[in-house]
Design an enzyme around this catalytic site. Structure first.
Site, mmCIF file in Angstrom:
data_model
loop_
_atom_site.group_PDB
_atom_site.id
_atom_site.type_symbol
_atom_site.label_atom_id
_atom_site.label_comp_id
_atom_site.label_asym_id
_atom_site.label_seq_id
_atom_site.Cartn_x
_atom_site.Cartn_y
_atom_site.Cartn_z
ATOM 1 N N TYR A 141 41.510 37.823 45.672
ATOM 2 C CA TYR A 141 41.418 39.089 44.935
ATOM 3 C C TYR A 141 42.223 40.122 45.709
ATOM 4 C CZ TYR A 141 38.918 42.949 42.472
ATOM 5 O OH TYR A 141 38.579 44.059 41.729
ATOM 6 N N LYS A 169 43.508 36.918 41.587
ATOM 7 C CA LYS A 169 43.430 38.081 40.700
ATOM 8 C C LYS A 169 44.141 39.217 41.416
ATOM 9 C CE LYS A 169 40.751 41.803 38.867
ATOM 10 N NZ LYS A 169 39.593 42.689 39.077
#
Length: 307
Positions: A141, A169
């Site tokens: 992330y 992500k």
């Protein structure tokens, strides 16, 4: 309880769900169920809890575990469930991952441990060590606005070689770095590449990314699913008006306040007006006032999206 089968790469719109609260440390289970049914009813391809939009860093560990338990039961395997395990303490991330695995989650998601400004070498060592100990696959992330540490494309490429790291992500908003990351990963088609900012999702999907973890999909899940599907078909005529609607959502609801959490305040405030949660945020964040909610109410009336 069932576990949704997840194939990699994971594709589609995966909303980063807000955490419905009754007060600072009490989960609103009634509205949690309403919100999950509303979001899944919009045709989304997964659900992500305990991310930035879910106020992960402000929630107690007991509330995080409770949220995982209830969400897993309510989703019941209908879509893949991703669980955020970001923490400054490695052991706490591992324990959250174990709770997620017991609940039937498909994968976990971890941003860089914040506070110390780690080097890229230290980040690589951290993520490899974390992934070695996790019971579930891990998505990286990239959230430098909050962690103060950016995952460089070369770092993501190195970490993608780890068998238990299956995706990223990227919420940096750095389109150049995102495309560089995609280029480096071009020979790993099974590695999931998702984008955070709503405004960029259509563009990056057209260029080969796998989807978006977009906060606005809490509010308008069908709009975001329609946008994603038009982008995957490369149907520009259908995509352009949908992208325009998404940009309107972002400009109206994400920029009302002047704090770093204004988009969370905006999404939660709007959801409260739709009757899907209370306008409660966990400390130290504060909800929007009645004056700001009145602006949101006006914007919701102006945004031409059916809910």
């Amino acid at each position: 309880m069932h576990t949704a089968s997840a194939s990699w790469p994971l594709r589609g719109i995966i909303p980063p769900m807000i955490t419905p609260l009754l007060d600072n440390d009490t989960l609103d289970v009634t509205n949690l169920e309403k919100l999950i049914e509303y979001i899944i009813g919009g045709g989304v391809h997964g659900l992500f809890i305990l991310g930035t939009t879910g106020e992960l860093s402000s929630l107690s560990y007991s509330l995080r575990r409770e949220l995982i338990h209830h969400t897993a039961n309510l989703v019941n395997g209908r879509v893949p469930l991703l669980v955020g395990i970001t923490d400054t303490a490695l052991s706490e991330s591992i324990q959250l991952a174990q709770t997620a695995a017991e609940g039937g989650a498909a994968a976990v998601v971890a941003a860089a441990p914040y506070y110390f400004n780690l080097s890229q070498v230290e980040l690589i060592a951290y993520y490899q060590h974390l992934a070695d100990q996790l019971p579930l696959p891990l998505l990286l992330y990239n959230m430098p606005s909050h962690t103060k540490i950016a995952l460089e494309p070369a770092t993501v490429h190195i970490l993608a070689q780890h068998p238990n790291i299956i995706g990223v992500k990227d919420s940096s908003g750095n389109g150049v770095n995102f495309q560089h990351t995609q280029h480096l990963l071009r020979h790993q088609p099974e590695f999931t590449v998702l984008v955070g900012p709503d405004e960029l999702t259509a563009e990056v999907v057209l260029l080969g990314a796998h989807g978006g973890i977009n906060g606005g999909a809490n509010l308008f899940p069908k709009l975001y699913v329609d946008m994603y599907e038009a982008a995957t078909r490369r149907d520009v005529a259908a995509l352009l008006p949908l992208q325009e609607q998404v940009l309107t959502v972002c400009s109206r609801l994400y920029r009302i306040g002047d704090t770093a959490a204004s988009y969370i305040q905006g999404v939660k405030g709007a959801l409260s007006l739709l009757g899907l949660c209370h306008n409660k945020l966990a400390w130290p964040l504060q909800p929007f006032s009645s004056k700001e909610l009145a602006s949101i109410q006006q914007y919701l009336a102006e945004i031409k999206v059916s809910v």
